[in-house]
Scaffold this active site. Structure first.
Site, PDB file in Angstrom:
ATOM      1  N   ARG A 140      87.059  49.646  93.456  1.00  0.00           N
ATOM      2  CA  ARG A 140      87.411  48.500  94.309  1.00  0.00           C
ATOM      3  C   ARG A 140      88.751  47.915  93.852  1.00  0.00           C
ATOM      4  O   ARG A 140      88.946  47.609  92.681  1.00  0.00           O
ATOM      5  CB  ARG A 140      86.311  47.447  94.197  1.00  0.00           C
ATOM      6  CG  ARG A 140      86.616  46.096  94.818  1.00  0.00           C
ATOM      7  CD  ARG A 140      86.522  46.133  96.307  1.00  0.00           C
ATOM      8  NE  ARG A 140      86.490  44.779  96.858  1.00  0.00           N
ATOM      9  CZ  ARG A 140      86.879  44.477  98.083  1.00  0.00           C
ATOM     10  NH1 ARG A 140      87.332  45.428  98.885  1.00  0.00           N
ATOM     11  NH2 ARG A 140      86.823  43.242  98.521  1.00  0.00           N
ATOM     12  N   GLU A 167      51.513  48.057  78.201  1.00  0.00           N
ATOM     13  CA  GLU A 167      52.263  47.661  79.391  1.00  0.00           C
ATOM     14  C   GLU A 167      53.516  46.875  79.032  1.00  0.00           C
ATOM     15  O   GLU A 167      54.610  47.154  79.539  1.00  0.00           O
ATOM     16  CB  GLU A 167      51.364  46.834  80.313  1.00  0.00           C
ATOM     17  CG  GLU A 167      52.043  46.440  81.620  1.00  0.00           C
ATOM     18  CD  GLU A 167      51.063  45.900  82.635  1.00  0.00           C
ATOM     19  OE1 GLU A 167      50.147  46.656  83.042  1.00  0.00           O
ATOM     20  OE2 GLU A 167      51.190  44.726  83.028  1.00  0.00           O
ATOM     21  N   GLN A 226      89.892  40.116  84.084  1.00  0.00           N
ATOM     22  CA  GLN A 226      89.103  39.777  82.904  1.00  0.00           C
ATOM     23  C   GLN A 226      87.724  39.236  83.269  1.00  0.00           C
ATOM     24  O   GLN A 226      86.727  39.556  82.613  1.00  0.00           O
ATOM     25  CB  GLN A 226      89.842  38.748  82.052  1.00  0.00           C
ATOM     26  CG  GLN A 226      89.183  38.486  80.700  1.00  0.00           C
ATOM     27  CD  GLN A 226      89.951  37.468  79.878  1.00  0.00           C
ATOM     28  OE1 GLN A 226      89.904  36.279  80.178  1.00  0.00           O
ATOM     29  NE2 GLN A 226      90.668  37.937  78.870  1.00  0.00           N
TER      30      GLN A 226
END
Length: 380
Positions: free
Chosen positions: A269, A243, A280
């Protein structure tokens, strides 16, 4: 020599799963999560996801840990319903694999084909109110009875519990033996004496329903014991190896999906007359996300590689689990910030990804438990 490439078969498997799961899981969430997603669950079975590492003679694909991780990586990236991928992981690694590795011939023949195909769903009944990380102190008990055992107790959180057909239940059979006093039982969810609590309202992983499970004088025949009485602790730890290594590959896939989304968003965008990717602060945040996921990926691959080689992997698994869970949580929060107000709305699914990543630092051993394991392996 370290080979960082995937062969043609492995690459084709990944791309096939990615394409199919994007098609199957493109719809939005439903009000009745897994109960309304049996079609998706059966599709995971048909694609081989639910039996990835189960031997082929029992209906699985017979893949090793590394190839299985790659399967769940594709599932996490291609399926937008992270709870469904998590539920499949819990089903396979915490329940199906213990039956495959420790069950007798009758148990394997009776359960594995149905669990691999998706016909049956399994839930792991281990966690208790006072026994989460400390699994040697289970209050649920099993006492000897003619031909079997009688279980009594309450499990506080069982993933897949409300829709499970079979439960892998751990109970104390010898209170004096501590870690070696636990035994694992395979229990039909519809057995007399099994009572399910109400479905829990959770922060995330909506497509993996969970509940408490009560055992009230529930009789389990001897042939439903995994391994031998008293081997429950080692059996559970073995399931945790699977798991903690392979389940978190699904979260790597989620991190990849988030990275794909934020790159696309940053290019599209526009602010101040240019794409926000030119800022940046934005580009560096995305660069950190990419570095974080690649670092976690290498740790997870190393852990799986060691498992496949039969080498001790406790340190690698703990480091991998810690890096993936903390990294994907950080990436999801960064994705919300990069999407801004849209990241806070439900429509784009970014806030859902954040909610789905929070439990990753809790289940399968909390981040603090992983640090403790790492410290122990470093002989501190």
């Amino acid at each position: 020599m370290v080979d960082f490439g995937w062969n043609a078969e492995q690459s084709a498997r990944y791309e096939h799963l990615l394409t199919r799961l994007r098609q199957v899981c493109k719809d939005s969430h439903t009000e009745h999560p897994l109960g309304g997603r049996r079609r998706h669950w059966r599709c995971l079975g048909e694609l081989g996801v639910l039996g990835s590492c189960v031997p082929a003679e029992h209906g699985g694909q017979g893949l090793g840990a590394l190839d299985t991780a790659r399967v769940f990586e594709a599932a996490g990236r291609g399926c937008r319903h992270t709870g469904l991928v998590f539920g499949a992981s819990a089903h396979l690694f915490a329940c199906t694999m213990p039956i495959a590795e420790f069950g007798g011939p009758g148990l394997r023949a009776g359960f594995l084909p149905r669990l691999c195909s998706g016909e049956a769903i399994a839930g792991n009944a281990m966690t208790e109110t006072e026994a989460g990380s400390d699994v040697s102190r289970l209050a649920t008990s099993a006492r000897r009875a003619p031909g079997g055992w009688v279980l009594n107790g309450k499990k506080s959180f069982v993933s897949n519990g409300p829709v499970a057909d079979v439960l892998l239940a751990y109970a104390t059979t010898d209170p004096r033996a501590g870690y070696l006093g636990q035994t694992a039982f395979v229990v039909d969810a519809g057995s007399p004496g099994v009572r399910l609590g109400p479905t829990m309202a959770k922060m995330g992983l909506d497509d993996c329903v969970a509940c408490a499970v009560h055992f009230e004088d529930c009789f389990v025949p001897d042939e439903r014991v995994l391994g031998e009485p008293g081997q429950g602790g080692p059996i559970f730890q073995r399931s945790m190896e699977w798991e903690r290594a392979c389940l978190f590959a699904g979260y790597l896939g989620l991190a990849d999906r988030l990275l794909d989304r934020v790159k696309e968003h940053a290019r599209a965008r526009r602010q101040y007359g240019a794409p926000i990717s030119r800022l940046q602060a934005v580009s560096h945040r995305i660069a950190d996300m990419a570095t974080q996921v690649e670092s976690a990926r290498l740790l997870l691959y190393r852990a799986c590689w060691q498992l496949d080689r039969g080498e001790p992997a406790d340190l690698a698994i703990a480091m991998s689990k810690l890096a993936v869970s903390e990294g994907v949580l950080h990436s999801a929060l960064d994705a919300v910030r990069l999407f801004g107000a849209r990241g806070y709305l439900s429509e784009d699914g970014i806030e859902a990804a954040l909610r789905d990543t929070v439990p990753a630092v809790i289940f399968s051993g909390t981040s603090d438990i992983q640090r403790q394991l790492i410290a122990r392996e470093l002989h501190l």
